[in-house]
Design a protein around this motif. Structure first.
Motif, PDB file in Angstrom:
ATOM      1  N   SER A   1       0.878  -1.248   0.017  1.00  0.00           N
ATOM      2  CA  SER A   1       0.229   0.218   0.077  1.00  0.00           C
ATOM      3  C   SER A   1       1.003   1.318   0.077  1.00  0.00           C
ATOM      4  O   SER A   1       0.608   2.372  -0.584  1.00  0.00           O
ATOM      5  CB  SER A   1      -1.051  -0.010   1.168  1.00  0.00           C
TER       6      SER A   1
ATOM      7  N   TYR B   1      -4.573 -10.647   1.864  1.00  0.00           N
ATOM      8  CA  TYR B   1      -4.277  -9.160   1.699  1.00  0.00           C
ATOM      9  C   TYR B   1      -5.588  -8.129   1.523  1.00  0.00           C
ATOM     10  O   TYR B   1      -5.175  -6.918   1.918  1.00  0.00           O
ATOM     11  CB  TYR B   1      -3.382  -9.281   0.129  1.00  0.00           C
ATOM     12  N   ALA B   2      -6.792  -8.879   1.040  1.00  0.00           N
ATOM     13  CA  ALA B   2      -7.740  -8.040   1.156  1.00  0.00           C
ATOM     14  C   ALA B   2      -8.768  -8.044   2.370  1.00  0.00           C
ATOM     15  O   ALA B   2      -9.742  -7.489   2.206  1.00  0.00           O
ATOM     16  CB  ALA B   2      -8.531  -8.282   0.005  1.00  0.00           C
TER      17      ALA B   2
ATOM     18  N   GLU C   1     -10.228  -7.061   5.765  1.00  0.00           N
ATOM     19  CA  GLU C   1     -10.740  -5.585   6.302  1.00  0.00           C
ATOM     20  C   GLU C   1      -9.759  -5.253   7.165  1.00  0.00           C
ATOM     21  O   GLU C   1      -9.272  -3.994   6.959  1.00  0.00           O
ATOM     22  CB  GLU C   1     -12.043  -5.769   6.827  1.00  0.00           C
TER      23      GLU C   1
ATOM     24  N   SER D   1      -6.749  -4.077   5.387  1.00  0.00           N
ATOM     25  CA  SER D   1      -6.952  -2.934   4.436  1.00  0.00           C
ATOM     26  C   SER D   1      -7.149  -1.625   5.477  1.00  0.00           C
ATOM     27  O   SER D   1      -6.846  -0.465   4.914  1.00  0.00           O
ATOM     28  CB  SER D   1      -8.111  -2.914   3.223  1.00  0.00           C
TER      29      SER D   1
ATOM     30  N   THR E   1      -3.908  -0.178   5.879  1.00  0.00           N
ATOM     31  CA  THR E   1      -3.266   0.085   4.642  1.00  0.00           C
ATOM     32  C   THR E   1      -3.887   1.508   4.449  1.00  0.00           C
ATOM     33  O   THR E   1      -3.245   2.356   3.893  1.00  0.00           O
ATOM     34  CB  THR E   1      -4.111  -0.993   3.520  1.00  0.00           C
ATOM     35  N   HIS E   2      -5.156   1.757   4.706  1.00  0.00           N
ATOM     36  CA  HIS E   2      -5.713   3.112   4.477  1.00  0.00           C
ATOM     37  C   HIS E   2      -4.702   4.157   5.161  1.00  0.00           C
ATOM     38  O   HIS E   2      -4.582   5.322   4.739  1.00  0.00           O
ATOM     39  CB  HIS E   2      -7.200   2.954   4.987  1.00  0.00           C
TER      40      HIS E   2
END
Ligand code: MG
Length: 379
Positions: free
Chosen positions: A104, A301-302, A304, A307, A310-311
């Motif tokens: 990311s 990897y996807a 929640e 991520s 990641t955000h």
């Protein structure tokens, strides 16, 4: 004993700045040693692979990942008669250009750099060893051999390849690098597929029950259950993963040995002129590996919780980049000096210097810099 198609000191295309041969080491040993001593290598300890460093002490970091890549690479290199020192040098250097916060971070910095030529982590790894490490009196960077640099530059967009001369040409002409470079590439994939299973299970974001839908995991998982009934869950996972690695490594050794023999390649130059890699999985193993990768992509990897971090990471990179471009006096003095010396009035060059600074940051350093500049605490 090296095979005729292995890289050798004698057949090396050498270094950009010629140096006398080392007295008690090979040329590729010297490359590996220079990588180990550089600052970018030590920073890998605090850079995210998948899990952010502070999420737990047992997860892989870019440093332990790179060491695992080197281990797998060396095993295969020895079995195939390839150059272990070169394989190790490439493996230890391959992620030196990675940003903080894993993929990311890389995506965010690439977004920031869209109007300034973009950001590619492979190209950045090359930039680290070619220019950004400033340690030696007589040359910039680490002055590594052509073969190590060839391996570090695993991928490269055509527009960037054109600017790299001989090193970039294979991306335009669809040719291959030497076998040690091909090997480091596949060892990277073997390492992360397997350690991400381990880290994913440890984190609790995926379960062994879910993973049993993946043949590469389910087959050895069953075998361990049969041979060691009642084994505790953690050891069951370790026994499964060691079998997974062993199966894939054995498959790559046997498949590559066959491909090399069939190709008739007798030198590294023969290898470079092949249209396709000679270090490869068998068709069946490639399919199984793809299944595992898709599983990890969709479920780990996807996830929640991955991520969400990641955000936050993307926000930090974007805000740092914007702040440095708005006011270059926020950069450390040596970066301001670089701007004065090489980039005054050149927006593209200034952006590249800011990107170099951000890419070099560890996760926690990026948090600190962001807090210093914005007064916000995102960590
Ligand atoms: Mg890697």
């Amino acid at each position: 004993m090296l095979a005729p198609y292995a890289a050798t000191d004698a057949a090396s295309r050498g270094r950009a700045y010629p140096e006398p041969a080392p007295a008690y080491r090979g040329e590729f040993q010297r490359d590996r040693d220079r990588v180990i001593h550089c600052a970018a290598f030590r920073r890998l300890e605090y850079k995210t692979q998948v899990f952010v460093n502070h999420e737990g002490d047992l997860f892989r970091t870019r440093l332990t990942h790179s060491i695992e890549v080197a281990q797998i690479g060396r095993s295969i290199a020895r079995a195939l008669g390839l150059n272990e020192d070169l394989t190790e040098a490439i493996a230890l250097a391959h992620d030196l250009g990675h940003t903080p916060f894993g993929h990311s971070g890389q995506d965010a910095l690439n977004d920031c750099m869209q109007d300034y030529g973009g950001f590619e982590h492979n190209l950045q790894s090359l930039r680290v060893v070619d220019v950004l490490e400033e340690r030696y009196a007589e040359f910039p960077g680490l002055n590594l051999t052509y073969e190590t640099r060839e391996g570090v530059l695993k991928h490269c967009a055509p527009k960037n390849a054109a600017a790299l001369g001989e090193l970039g040409r294979r991306f335009l002409e669809h040719r291959q690098p030497g076998l040690e470079a091909q090997l480091a590439n596949i060892a990277d994939e073997i390492a992360y597929n397997n350690h991400d299973v381990d880290d994913g299970l440890r984190s609790g974001l995926i379960t062994a029950g879910q993973l049993r839908s993946v043949a590469l995991f389910a087959e050895p998982h069953d075998e361990v259950a049969r041979r060691h009934p009642g084994l505790d869950a953690r050891r069951h996972v370790y026994e499964t993963i060691r079998r997974m690695i062993n199966r894939v490594v054995t498959d790559v050794i046997e498949t590559s040995r066959r491909l090399i023999a069939d190709s008739g390649a007798n030198s590294i130059e023969d290898v470079r002129h092949r249209p396709a890699p000679l270090i490869a999985y068998s068709t069946g193993m490639r399919e199984k590996t793809r299944e595992l990768k898709h599983f990890l992509r969709d479920n780990l990897y996807a996830h929640e919780l991955v991520s969400r971090t990641t955000h936050g990471a993307k926000k930090i990179i974007h805000e740092l980049f914007a702040a440095f471009l708005r006011d270059t006096r926020l950069l450390p003095t040596q970066y301001q000096d670089k701007i004065r010396a090489h980039a005054s009035g050149d927006g593209v060059a200034v952006a590249r210097i800011a990107a170099d600074y951000i890419a070099g940051m560890t996760d926690r350093y990026a948090y600190r810099e962001h807090a210093r500049i914005t007064g916000q605490d995102v960590a």
